[in-house]
Design a protein around this motif. Structure first.
Motif, PDB file in Angstrom:
ATOM      1  N   ARG B   4       0.846  -1.190   0.000  1.00 49.74           N
ATOM      2  CA  ARG B   4       0.000   0.000   0.000  1.00 49.74           C
ATOM      3  C   ARG B   4       0.884   1.243   0.000  1.00 49.74           C
ATOM      4  N   VAL B   5       0.501   2.211  -0.796  1.00 47.58           N
ATOM      5  CA  VAL B   5       1.260   3.467  -0.824  1.00 47.58           C
ATOM      6  C   VAL B   5       0.277   4.634  -0.700  1.00 47.58           C
ATOM      7  N   LYS B   6       0.837   5.798  -0.404  1.00 44.71           N
ATOM      8  CA  LYS B   6      -0.007   6.994  -0.307  1.00 44.71           C
ATOM      9  C   LYS B   6       0.279   7.902  -1.505  1.00 44.71           C
ATOM     10  N   VAL B   7      -0.791   8.299  -2.178  1.00 45.81           N
ATOM     11  CA  VAL B   7      -0.628   9.245  -3.284  1.00 45.81           C
ATOM     12  C   VAL B   7      -1.502  10.469  -3.022  1.00 45.81           C
ATOM     13  N   THR B   8      -1.072  11.599  -3.547  1.00 49.95           N
ATOM     14  CA  THR B   8      -1.826  12.833  -3.326  1.00 49.95           C
ATOM     15  C   THR B   8      -2.372  13.339  -4.651  1.00 49.95           C
ATOM     16  N   ILE B   9      -3.701  13.466  -4.699  1.00 44.46           N
ATOM     17  CA  ILE B   9      -4.332  13.987  -5.912  1.00 44.46           C
ATOM     18  C   ILE B   9      -5.027  15.297  -5.551  1.00 44.46           C
ATOM     19  N   ASP B  10      -4.663  16.362  -6.195  1.00 40.42           N
ATOM     20  CA  ASP B  10      -5.206  17.696  -5.928  1.00 40.42           C
ATOM     21  C   ASP B  10      -5.194  18.015  -4.431  1.00 40.42           C
ATOM     22  N   GLY B  11      -4.148  17.646  -3.746  1.00 40.99           N
ATOM     23  CA  GLY B  11      -4.001  17.989  -2.338  1.00 40.99           C
ATOM     24  C   GLY B  11      -4.607  16.983  -1.368  1.00 40.99           C
ATOM     25  N   LYS B  12      -5.397  16.042  -1.883  1.00 41.29           N
ATOM     26  CA  LYS B  12      -5.989  15.039  -0.981  1.00 41.29           C
ATOM     27  C   LYS B  12      -5.182  13.750  -1.044  1.00 41.29           C
ATOM     28  N   VAL B  13      -5.007  13.128   0.126  1.00 41.89           N
ATOM     29  CA  VAL B  13      -4.195  11.919   0.192  1.00 41.89           C
ATOM     30  C   VAL B  13      -5.085  10.685   0.059  1.00 41.89           C
ATOM     31  N   PHE B  14      -4.655   9.752  -0.801  1.00 48.68           N
ATOM     32  CA  PHE B  14      -5.407   8.511  -0.977  1.00 48.68           C
ATOM     33  C   PHE B  14      -4.471   7.318  -0.847  1.00 48.68           C
ATOM     34  N   SER B  15      -5.087   6.199  -0.444  1.00 48.50           N
ATOM     35  CA  SER B  15      -4.313   4.970  -0.348  1.00 48.50           C
ATOM     36  C   SER B  15      -4.450   4.213  -1.668  1.00 48.50           C
ATOM     37  N   ALA B  16      -3.352   3.649  -2.133  1.00 49.90           N
ATOM     38  CA  ALA B  16      -3.388   2.924  -3.406  1.00 49.90           C
ATOM     39  C   ALA B  16      -2.459   1.736  -3.340  1.00 49.90           C
ATOM     40  N   GLU B  17      -2.647   0.813  -4.284  1.00 50.57           N
ATOM     41  CA  GLU B  17      -1.727  -0.317  -4.374  1.00 50.57           C
ATOM     42  C   GLU B  17      -0.545   0.142  -5.206  1.00 50.57           C
ATOM     43  N   GLU B  18       0.633  -0.208  -4.789  1.00 53.61           N
ATOM     44  CA  GLU B  18       1.819   0.218  -5.539  1.00 53.61           C
ATOM     45  C   GLU B  18       1.732  -0.277  -6.983  1.00 53.61           C
ATOM     46  N   GLY B  19       1.980   0.615  -7.902  1.00 56.00           N
ATOM     47  CA  GLY B  19       1.987   0.230  -9.311  1.00 56.00           C
ATOM     48  C   GLY B  19       0.645   0.339 -10.004  1.00 56.00           C
ATOM     49  N   GLU B  20      -0.436   0.477  -9.244  1.00 52.13           N
ATOM     50  CA  GLU B  20      -1.730   0.549  -9.928  1.00 52.13           C
ATOM     51  C   GLU B  20      -1.893   1.896 -10.613  1.00 52.13           C
ATOM     52  N   SER B  21      -2.794   1.923 -11.586  1.00 48.34           N
ATOM     53  CA  SER B  21      -2.993   3.134 -12.384  1.00 48.34           C
ATOM     54  C   SER B  21      -3.554   4.263 -11.524  1.00 48.34           C
ATOM     55  N   LEU B  22      -2.947   5.424 -11.634  1.00 48.20           N
ATOM     56  CA  LEU B  22      -3.416   6.562 -10.850  1.00 48.20           C
ATOM     57  C   LEU B  22      -4.846   6.943 -11.237  1.00 48.20           C
ATOM     58  N   LEU B  23      -5.185   6.747 -12.516  1.00 49.81           N
ATOM     59  CA  LEU B  23      -6.537   7.076 -12.967  1.00 49.81           C
ATOM     60  C   LEU B  23      -7.547   6.218 -12.212  1.00 49.81           C
ATOM     61  N   ALA B  24      -7.227   4.934 -12.010  1.00 46.33           N
ATOM     62  CA  ALA B  24      -8.127   4.045 -11.295  1.00 46.33           C
ATOM     63  C   ALA B  24      -8.354   4.559  -9.879  1.00 46.33           C
ATOM     64  N   VAL B  25      -7.281   5.002  -9.242  1.00 44.81           N
ATOM     65  CA  VAL B  25      -7.386   5.514  -7.863  1.00 44.81           C
ATOM     66  C   VAL B  25      -8.274   6.758  -7.840  1.00 44.81           C
ATOM     67  N   ALA B  26      -8.074   7.630  -8.805  1.00 46.09           N
ATOM     68  CA  ALA B  26      -8.847   8.867  -8.862  1.00 46.09           C
ATOM     69  C   ALA B  26     -10.328   8.564  -9.071  1.00 46.09           C
ATOM     70  N   LEU B  27     -10.630   7.707 -10.029  1.00 43.47           N
ATOM     71  CA  LEU B  27     -12.030   7.406 -10.332  1.00 43.47           C
ATOM     72  C   LEU B  27     -12.728   6.746  -9.147  1.00 43.47           C
ATOM     73  N   ARG B  28     -11.982   5.848  -8.485  1.00 46.73           N
ATOM     74  CA  ARG B  28     -12.520   5.141  -7.330  1.00 46.73           C
ATOM     75  C   ARG B  28     -12.909   6.124  -6.226  1.00 46.73           C
ATOM     76  N   ASN B  29     -12.169   7.223  -6.166  1.00 41.37           N
ATOM     77  CA  ASN B  29     -12.411   8.175  -5.095  1.00 41.37           C
ATOM     78  C   ASN B  29     -13.220   9.399  -5.561  1.00 41.37           C
ATOM     79  N   GLY B  30     -13.874   9.217  -6.675  1.00 46.17           N
ATOM     80  CA  GLY B  30     -14.797  10.265  -7.114  1.00 46.17           C
ATOM     81  C   GLY B  30     -14.153  11.481  -7.745  1.00 46.17           C
ATOM     82  N   ILE B  31     -12.894  11.379  -8.121  1.00 48.32           N
ATOM     83  CA  ILE B  31     -12.270  12.505  -8.821  1.00 48.32           C
ATOM     84  C   ILE B  31     -12.465  12.288 -10.308  1.00 48.32           C
ATOM     85  N   ASP B  32     -13.131  13.237 -10.942  1.00 50.30           N
ATOM     86  CA  ASP B  32     -13.519  13.033 -12.329  1.00 50.30           C
ATOM     87  C   ASP B  32     -12.407  13.476 -13.278  1.00 50.30           C
TER      88      ASP B  32
END
Lengths: 633, 265
Positions: B4-32
């Motif tokens: 598990r890693v932490k990524v920051t999208i537009d200032g908000k921190v999200f948890s993600a699996e290392e190597g997974e697509s950032l777009l997937a993380v964004a969509l999952r968390n409601g970032i369009d």
């Protein structure tokens, strides 16, 4: 090592030195053949057989002076090599008679080579110099060159591994096999060699990435998919000295731990393919390829794959897709080929010229190599100097050499005393550099600063008769055609840019077109997937940067200052100068010219198709090409 | 599961699996983030370029596509800088001119503030894809990479490139499974079920036989698909020649009569 004491090498050495009998070698790279070198060779062959002359006839590659082809090297025992230029089959009988009788007063002598440094062995003295004939290094074309990559080109027979061995070939391989792979990589890193395909990535580092990957299988690939318009460095390198490339690849494979190599060469280079194929087979026979190379436990072999002519397949991921039989489309990186390359295995890809530098670096050391070139841009680069320049040819200079030296000192400026306006470096992915920036040193860093790239090494010279808008349009037309169509900026964006340029060159341009063009160029550059799209706008961006006034002339005044864009020019007859000979009227294909013999003629502009025939045939300079534009007319 | 890693999208921190697509993380968390060529079941492809983001901290700074951007710890991206909006607007304009007939595309563009294009509409006379195709390649990749059928592929290069069956001739490998239709983000692919045939209109009217439901007699599945599916399912004793509606009814009936469900499961 026993292989290097083979008696066949000694025989080749004697042949190279013409120790026993005169040697004639004809420059038979594609450049030489295209101007009749093959016919000259056939004539030599026929006459030697017919008359039973005791002369050895050989092929050789291209020494670089393409403008003077066909070149023939004539070497009498004990004497220097004489290089004859623009030889025709009609010259052959006389040359042979003189060779036979020991008469050295040849016509068409361009220069002589008494000593040549193949770099892999101490400089070879080919024989006594002739008096009154310029040595090769005294000729302006060669004076400023440093031949590392082209160290054997135009001297040895590219179809003879024995001759390559006679000038120190495969010694670097023997040395490398006595080093550890890590030591080999370290030497390449010390040399500072950067990839010669265009992007300039440090080669040693690239090798290290592939070395460090754990895998049961690794590949090395030679990218010989040269496709820039006007560039033919790699073709000549492969045709003139294929074994240097092969030796470089074997060393690279040993360093990264690969056991299979592929040379991906475009099918449009049949002679290069043929010579490579032959060289691979020879290397295999001599034990430089195959199992347990030179008695070591390292095994490696090379296969040649022919590309089907897509420019984009020079991009490494598209190249891999093409080898695998898939559509030649790039994919995003990472993963880089070093991690996941051919068939998903770690793969190291280098350009032809990169590979050819390797034997020198290993044999002479990275420190030695670094003495050439400039800071962080070590070594040399081969450029194909083409376009509006007197001395067309292949030029190898140290990195950091100013453009002016290449264009003016080596190239001798534009024909007809015209003023040189700009050069395009790096082909369709590069940019136009204006004449006032010609003191720029040619290296990766400085060209990038000007908005151009080194690319694979094409230099297209443009003179005052070149329209920069038309030039940008020309290169874009090429990239639009070669875009693979995968990502939208390159597929649609480039086409839209071309449409705008078409409009501008046809006098339909609007003022807002220039800003839209700039906006599109920026988006295509920033958002494209691969190098093709990311660099394709460069010709447009740089011409807009340095020659925006020409764009404005086209758009606002509907005028082409260089008088190139057909829709914006007209032909006129100067009444004063016209003698009324009527030649133009007779040759006009659409009968647009009328007048009275002995008086003067005029052109009906509605009928004129602007083919320019009248201008070509007029002996009195009475026909004028004008681009008046709006204000005047 | 990867690290598990932490990524920051537009200032908000999200948890993600290392190597997974950032777009997937964004969509999952409601970032369009707009996208056309991304589909979860496929490897990121990076052709539509709409999902560009700006990496401010990570492997390589600058603008890149988020679908192909692998998550690493500490990755920081911005999705809506003026630079991104500028480029995305041009990309949308290019699409609107390329596929002028796609309503779905227009809606997507409008959602991101692009209502018109400065470019001339592409001439798309007799286009089997109705002037709607955006060349995202999803249909090609589903047909080739997921299903292993390979009925369609890219044809030609550059702006002339299109997607269709080889030589624009009726395909003899297409199974009529409609996966291409389902996955198309712009509804570009036409098909029609007529009697006992499915016609893939966009694919040069490739015709595929349909199979009848053994209960109600309705045609419900393409025969080639039925063939491969029933072969697999029959090993588990499942009866396949029943349409989904009848199957529901049969299951319900079984449950009420026997108090459990054991057949047609």
């Amino acid at each position: 090592m026993r292989v290097f004491t083979d008696s066949r090498i000694e025989k080749a050495e004697r042949e190279l030195l013409a120790a026993d009998k005169p040697r004639i070698s004809v420059g038979l790279a594609t450049c030489g053949i295209s101007v009749g070198g093959d016919r000259v060779f056939e004539e030599f062959k026929r006459l030697i057989e017919e008359k039973g002359y005791d002369v050895s006839l050989k092929k050789t590659g291209c020494i670089g002076f393409c403008k003077e082809e066909p070149l023939v090297n004539v070497k009498l025992p004990g004497k220097a090599i004489l290089v004859l230029h623009r030889v025709t089959p009609e010259d052959v009988p006389e040359i042979l008679q003189k060779v036979e009788s020991g008469d050295d007063s040849f016509n068409k002598v361009l220069f002589q080579i008494d000593v040549w440094d193949h770099k892999t062995v101490p400089p070879i003295s080919y024989g006594q110099p002739y008096e009154g004939i310029k040595r090769w290094q005294e000729i302006d074309f060669f004076k400023y060159q440093e031949k590392l990559v082209l160290r054997n080109a135009g001297i040895i027979d590219p179809e003879s591994i024995e001759e390559y061995l006679a000038v120190g070939g495969y010694r670097a391989l023997a040395k490398a096999l006595n080093m550890s792979p890590e030591e080999v990589i370290e030497e390449v890193k010390i040399s500072g060699l950067r990839g010669r395909g265009g992007a300039g990535f440090p080669t040693g580092l690239k090798w290290e990435f592939t070395r460090k990957e754990k895998s049961d299988k690794k590949y090395v690939i030679c990218n010989a998919d040269e496709g820039d318009p006007g560039a033919y460095m790699n073709r000549n390198e492969m045709e003139s000295d294929p074994h240097s490339l092969i030796e470089g690849m074997i060393i690279g494979a040993y360093a990264v731990g690969a056991d299979e190599g592929i040379i991906y060469v475009r099918a449009e280079y049949p002679l290069a393919v043929e010579r490579l194929q032959r060289a691979v087979e020879e290397a295999r026979e001599w034990g430089f390829l195959g199992k347990n190379i030179l008695g070591s436990d390292f095994s490696f072999d090379i296969k040649i794959v022919k590309g089907a002519g897509a420019f984009v397949c020079g991009e490494e991921t598209a190249l891999i897709a093409s080898i695998e039989g898939r559509i030649g489309r790039p994919r995003p990186r990472p993963p880089f080929p070093a991690q996941r390359g051919l068939w998903g295995k770690p793969t190291n890809i280098n350009n032809v010229e990169t590979w050819m530098n390797i034997p020198l670096i290993i044999l002479k050391g990275g420190e030695w190599f670094k003495q050439f070139g400039s800071e962080s841009n070590s070594g040399t680069k081969v450029f194909s100097l083409v376009g509006k320049v007197n001395n067309v040819g292949l030029v190898e200079v140290e990195l950091g050499t100013p453009l002016s030296r290449i264009v003016f000192d080596i190239g001798k400026g534009a024909p007809g005393g015209k003023k040189i306006k700009a050069v395009q470096t790096g082909g369709p992915s590069g940019g136009c550099i204006p004449e006032w920036l010609f003191d720029t040193p040619v290296d990766y860093v400085n060209l990038a600063k000007l908005g151009s790239i080194m690319g694979s090494g094409g230099i297209v010279v443009m003179d005052e008769d070149t329209c920069m808008v038309d030039t940008a349009r020309y290169f874009l037309d090429f990239t639009v055609d070669e875009s693979c169509g995968k990502c939208v900026p390159c597929r649609e964006g480039l086409k839209r840019m071309l449409d705008i340029l078409d409009d501008i060159t046809k006098g339909r341009g609007k003022k807002e077109d220039i800003s839209l063009l700039k906006e599109l160029a920026s988006t295509v550059k920033v958002t494209s997937l691969c190098g093709l799209g990311q660099t394709a706008p460069n010709p447009v961006i740089t011409t807009l940067k340095y020659f925006e006034d020409e764009y404005i002339e086209h758009v606002v005044r509907k005028r082409c200052p260089a008088k190139v864009c057909v829709e914006l020019i007209e032909y006129e007859i100067d009444e004063e100068a016209c003698t009324g000979c009527g030649m133009c009227a007779r040759r006009c294909p659409v009968s647009a010219i009328t007048g009275e013999i002995g008086k003067s003629f005029s052109i009906d502009k509605d009928k004129c198709i602007k083919c320019g025939t009248c201008l070509d045939v007029c002996k009195f300079n009475a026909v004028k090409k004008v681009s008046r534009g709006l204000e005047d007319g | 599961m990867g690290r598990r890693v932490k990524v920051t999208i537009d200032g908000k921190v999200f948890s993600a699996e290392e190597g997974e697509s950032l777009l997937a993380v964004a969509l999952r968390n409601g970032i369009d983030i707009p996208h056309l060529c991304y589909e979860e079941c496929l490897e990121p492809y990076g052709s539509c370029r709409l999902c560009i983001v700006e990496v401010v901290e990570g492997f390589k700074k600058g603008i890149t596509t988020s679908c192909t951007l692998g998550c690493v710890d500490g990755l920081k991206v911005l999705t809506n800088t003026p630079e991104i909006e500028k480029h995305r607007k041009v990309l949308f304009e290019l699409y609107l001119a390329q596929a002028p007939n796609s309503e779905k595309l227009k809606k997507l563009a409008e959602k991101f503030g692009v209502y018109s294009t400065r470019f001339k509409e592409k001439n798309l006379k007799n286009d089997p894809l109705n002037g709607k195709c955006v060349m995202c390649g999803l249909c090609v990749r589903v047909c080739n990479d997921v299903l292993g059928v390979g009925a369609i592929n890219f044809i030609g290069r550059g702006y002339r490139a299109t997607v269709n069956v080889p030589y624009f001739e009726e395909s003899d490998v297409c199974k009529g499974c409609k996966a291409c239709v389902e996955v198309c983000p712009v509804d570009a692919i036409d098909y029609s079920d007529v009697g006992d045939k499915r016609v893939m209109i966009s694919w040069s009217n490739t015709k595929v036989d349909l199979i009848k439901c053994s209960v109600c007699g309705r045609y419900f599945s393409p025969l080639p698909v039925f063939g491969s599916v029933s072969k697999k399912l029959s090993e588990y004793g499942v009866v396949c020649d029943v349409c989904p509606d009848c199957r529901k009814r049969l299951i319900a009936k079984n449950m009420t009569s026997s108090g459990g469900y054991n057949s047609y499961a």
